[in-house]
Every structure is written in structure tokens, then in C-alpha cells.
Write a protein that holds these residues in place. Structure first.
Motif, PDB file in Angstrom:
ATOM      1  N   LEU A  24      32.548  31.696  41.602  1.00  0.00           N
ATOM      2  CA  LEU A  24      31.422  31.559  42.524  1.00  0.00           C
ATOM      3  C   LEU A  24      30.141  31.333  41.738  1.00  0.00           C
ATOM      4  N   ALA A  25      29.435  30.240  42.055  1.00  0.00           N
ATOM      5  CA  ALA A  25      28.201  29.907  41.346  1.00  0.00           C
ATOM      6  C   ALA A  25      26.962  30.173  42.192  1.00  0.00           C
ATOM      7  N   SER A  26      26.999  29.848  43.474  1.00  0.00           N
ATOM      8  CA  SER A  26      25.809  30.011  44.318  1.00  0.00           C
ATOM      9  C   SER A  26      26.212  30.037  45.788  1.00  0.00           C
ATOM     10  N   LEU A  27      25.339  30.652  46.597  1.00  0.00           N
ATOM     11  CA  LEU A  27      25.514  30.691  48.053  1.00  0.00           C
ATOM     12  C   LEU A  27      24.195  30.319  48.705  1.00  0.00           C
ATOM     13  N   ASP A  28      24.271  29.523  49.763  1.00  0.00           N
ATOM     14  CA  ASP A  28      23.054  29.149  50.490  1.00  0.00           C
ATOM     15  C   ASP A  28      23.355  29.186  51.979  1.00  0.00           C
ATOM     16  N   GLY A  29      22.385  29.657  52.779  1.00  0.00           N
ATOM     17  CA  GLY A  29      22.544  29.707  54.225  1.00  0.00           C
ATOM     18  C   GLY A  29      23.112  31.015  54.737  1.00  0.00           C
ATOM     19  N   PHE A  30      23.413  31.946  53.850  1.00  0.00           N
ATOM     20  CA  PHE A  30      24.002  33.217  54.263  1.00  0.00           C
ATOM     21  C   PHE A  30      22.949  34.191  54.796  1.00  0.00           C
ATOM     22  N   SER A  31      21.714  34.015  54.406  1.00  0.00           N
ATOM     23  CA  SER A  31      20.671  34.944  54.843  1.00  0.00           C
ATOM     24  C   SER A  31      19.608  34.292  55.706  1.00  0.00           C
ATOM     25  N   SER A  32      19.798  33.030  56.077  1.00  0.00           N
ATOM     26  CA  SER A  32      18.794  32.361  56.898  1.00  0.00           C
ATOM     27  C   SER A  32      19.448  31.329  57.794  1.00  0.00           C
ATOM     28  N   VAL A  33      18.854  31.122  58.961  1.00  0.00           N
ATOM     29  CA  VAL A  33      19.291  30.090  59.891  1.00  0.00           C
ATOM     30  C   VAL A  33      18.068  29.670  60.700  1.00  0.00           C
ATOM     31  N   THR A  34      17.937  28.388  60.962  1.00  0.00           N
ATOM     32  CA  THR A  34      16.762  27.911  61.681  1.00  0.00           C
ATOM     33  C   THR A  34      16.853  28.266  63.162  1.00  0.00           C
ATOM     34  N   ALA A  35      15.705  28.358  63.794  1.00  0.00           N
ATOM     35  CA  ALA A  35      15.631  28.722  65.206  1.00  0.00           C
ATOM     36  C   ALA A  35      14.824  27.681  65.977  1.00  0.00           C
ATOM     37  N   GLU A  36      15.173  27.519  67.234  1.00  0.00           N
ATOM     38  CA  GLU A  36      14.431  26.627  68.137  1.00  0.00           C
ATOM     39  C   GLU A  36      13.629  27.500  69.097  1.00  0.00           C
ATOM     40  N   ILE A  37      12.314  27.341  69.067  1.00  0.00           N
ATOM     41  CA  ILE A  37      11.425  28.121  69.927  1.00  0.00           C
ATOM     42  C   ILE A  37      10.979  27.248  71.090  1.00  0.00           C
ATOM     43  N   ASN A  38      11.264  27.694  72.295  1.00  0.00           N
ATOM     44  CA  ASN A  38      10.872  26.973  73.500  1.00  0.00           C
ATOM     45  C   ASN A  38       9.606  27.588  74.077  1.00  0.00           C
ATOM     46  N   SER A  39       8.657  26.723  74.385  1.00  0.00           N
ATOM     47  CA  SER A  39       7.401  27.182  74.968  1.00  0.00           C
ATOM     48  C   SER A  39       6.955  26.214  76.052  1.00  0.00           C
ATOM     49  N   ILE A  40       6.015  26.665  76.859  1.00  0.00           N
ATOM     50  CA  ILE A  40       5.477  25.857  77.965  1.00  0.00           C
ATOM     51  C   ILE A  40       3.972  25.718  77.766  1.00  0.00           C
ATOM     52  N   LYS A  41       3.493  24.512  77.901  1.00  0.00           N
ATOM     53  CA  LYS A  41       2.056  24.271  77.760  1.00  0.00           C
ATOM     54  C   LYS A  41       1.508  23.785  79.086  1.00  0.00           C
ATOM     55  N   GLY A  42       0.551  24.509  79.639  1.00  0.00           N
ATOM     56  CA  GLY A  42      -0.071  24.134  80.905  1.00  0.00           C
ATOM     57  C   GLY A  42      -1.256  23.191  80.705  1.00  0.00           C
ATOM     58  N   LEU A 281      22.426  38.638  61.983  1.00  0.00           N
ATOM     59  CA  LEU A 281      21.665  37.406  61.739  1.00  0.00           C
ATOM     60  C   LEU A 281      21.909  36.829  60.355  1.00  0.00           C
ATOM     61  N   GLY A 282      22.351  37.652  59.436  1.00  0.00           N
ATOM     62  CA  GLY A 282      22.588  37.170  58.079  1.00  0.00           C
ATOM     63  C   GLY A 282      23.115  38.278  57.204  1.00  0.00           C
ATOM     64  N   ILE A 283      23.239  37.975  55.944  1.00  0.00           N
ATOM     65  CA  ILE A 283      23.744  38.937  54.960  1.00  0.00           C
ATOM     66  C   ILE A 283      22.674  39.157  53.898  1.00  0.00           C
TER      67      ILE A 283
END
Length: 283
Positions: A24-42, A281-283
Motif C-alpha cells: 500500500l502506497a497511498s489512499l485518497d477519498g477515504f476521509s472526504s467526499v463532495t457535497a451538493e448544497i441546494n438553496s433557493i434564491k428569491g 462520513l469517512g475514515i
């Protein structure tokens, strides 16, 4: 030491760790994941109003090295990686272990592994990219909570006078110490009339308007995209979704305390239990 093991659909596996040949040399993505934030603008609104947040699929990248005793062995190890991480096989499970933390996640190879060969060498480096469509890690083993409890009963050696075992309360607190809400599977063993499970903490309940005999077992699954209501008798399950009370909610266990109560009209169930995985959510 960190260790990751991938098991594919054919139950073939590879473990990456500090031990050769799969280093094992490296790990990526185990402690983070992107999120989509939904909002409403009046109209004429400064900023916006927050609505909800959803996590995207999780990309997991494993960097590794292959270390062999011969060029022939190196090619065999390389071929094994191609075989185990075959995208055509679909989803498998990736297991992670380090310092007492053990978790797993369902994922599929995004592409054929990248493995760079250098002539006349008995080692090489590579990379595996996996996609977890459900971005949450879970416990390795499913948790099982028995809601049916018994108190008293005979003690050995027998003491006189003695008391018969008595059924305890139909309510128990389940503590979700994961990072997010989690779905449950309910197993309700008959006999029962209109069996019902309620989360007293939230007021949500699930009720099936059906009589269960002593030979029946009711299974309810609340997982998103996999909701089920089934009754099993003599090893055969039938769909019972049409018996669900229309005011029912296929609830999850919320974070922290969940006071869960079961009930039935007239008849006394032989046992009620709940299965679930903590989600992270992650490790």
C-alpha cells in the motif's frame, strides 16, 4: 498499519498493506467526499435560503506497488490485480482497517487498474480507482438489537420458592453513534395482530394491518430505494406491502437516542429485533 482489502463478486480478494507483494502506497477519498448544497434564491433577496445537502458518489483511489522475486511472478501478480479489479464484475466490498477502526464500503472499479511496468525490474507501481455510489462507510458487522426481553425465571441450583420467567417491557433505547441517520430491518415473529413499531423519540411508526400466525415472520426494510414489507412462512417470503398502514413512515434511526417500542393487538409476539449498520462520513 493501514490495510485495505477488496473482495469482488466472485469472492476473489487482494489485500494492500506493508507486506509484499501488494504494498500500500497511498489512499485518497477515504476521509472526504463532495457535497451538493441546494438553496433557493428569491427575487431581490440578498444571498439565498438554505434548503438541503446531499453527498455525491465517493471516489476512492488506492496507490500501490508490486514487489516480486522474479519478473515472472511480477506479471502473475499484475494479472491477479486485473482479475480482481475487473469493472465488468460490478460492485464488491472494500474493507479498511487501522488502529482498531474497521469499516467497509460497497464500490465498483471505475476503470481497469493502471500498472506501470519497467523492463528488467521486479517491481512496479500502480493505481486502482473505485466509485462508491453510496458514499457512506459502515461497520463491518451488522448490529442486532433484541427488543423482546425476559426477566426472572429459574436459577440453578434451584432455589425455592421459584418464579417463572416473565416478559419485560416492549421498549428499548437504541443509540446510533454513527455520523448520519441509518435505515433498519425489523424482524417481527408471530403471532401478532396489526404489528407496530414506533420510534417514540420522533413519533414515527410502521404498522402492518395483518394477522401473523405463530408460523409467520414479518420483515420490514426501511432503506432508501430498497423498502420492503414481507411475510415469511415455511421458508417462503411473500410481498405484504399492501397491508401497510397508510400513515406509516419508513423511518431511520436518528443520531443519538432512539426509543423504540413494539406493540400488537391481543396476541403476544415470540420476538422482535432490529438490525442496522452505523454509517460514517469517512475514515
Amino acid at each position: 498499519m493501514q490495510q485495505v482489502t477488496f473482495i469482488n463478486k466472485l469472492n476473489e480478494s487482494i489485500t494492500f498493506s506493508i507486506n509484499k507483494p501488494f504494498l500500500l502506497a497511498s489512499l485518497d477519498g477515504f476521509s472526504s467526499v463532495t457535497a451538493e448544497i441546494n438553496s433557493i434564491k428569491g427575487y431581490s433577496q440578498d444571498g439565498s435560503t438554505y434548503n438541503s445537502t446531499f453527498l455525491d458518489s465517493r471516489q476512492l483511489v488506492i496507490g500501490f506497488s508490486l514487489l516480486a522475486d522474479s519478473k515472472e511472478d511480477l506479471m502473475l501478480f499484475r494479472d491477479r490485480i486485473f482479475r480482481v479489479f475487473n469493472p465488468k464484475l460490478g460492485e464488491g466490498y472494500l474493507y479498511y482497517s487501522y488502529a482498531g477502526v474497521e469499516r467497509k464500503i460497497k464500490c465498483v472499479p471505475e476503470s481497469v487498474p493502471i500498472i506501470n511496468i519497467i523492463s528488467r525490474r521486479k517491481d512496479c507501481s500502480g493505481e486502482v480507482i473505485l466509485i462508491a455510489h453510496n458514499p457512506f462507510f459502515t461497520d463491518i458487522d451488522e448490529k442486532l438489537i433484541e427488543l423482546t426481553t425476559w426477566t426472572g425465571g429459574l436459577n440453578f441450583p434451584l432455589n425455592l420458592p421459584f418464579t417463572l420467567k416473565q416478559k419485560g417491557e416492549n421498549i428499548k433505547n437504541i443509540y446510533n453513534d454513527g455520523h448520519v441517520d441509518t435505515p433498519i430491518e425489523i424482524i417481527f415473529k408471530g403471532p401478532a395482530i396489526d404489528p407496530r413499531i414506533e420510534n417514540k423519540t420522533t413519533g414515527e411508526f410502521i404498522q402492518v394491518n395483518r394477522q401473523l400466525t405463530s408460523e409467520d415472520t414479518l420483515y420490514i426494510t426501511t432503506e432508501y430505494g430498497n423498502k420492503k414489507v414481507e411475510i415469511e412462512r415455511n421458508g417462503v417470503r411473500e410481498n405484504a406491502f399492501n397491508y401497510i398502514n397508510l400513515n406509516s413512515t419508513f423511518f431511520n434511526l436518528g443520531l443519538g437516542d432512539n426509543l423504540i417500542e413494539y406493540s400488537t393487538k391481543s396476541l403476544e409476539s415470540k420476538g422482535v429485533s432490529i438490525k442496522y449498520y452505523n454509517k460514517y462520513l469517512g475514515i
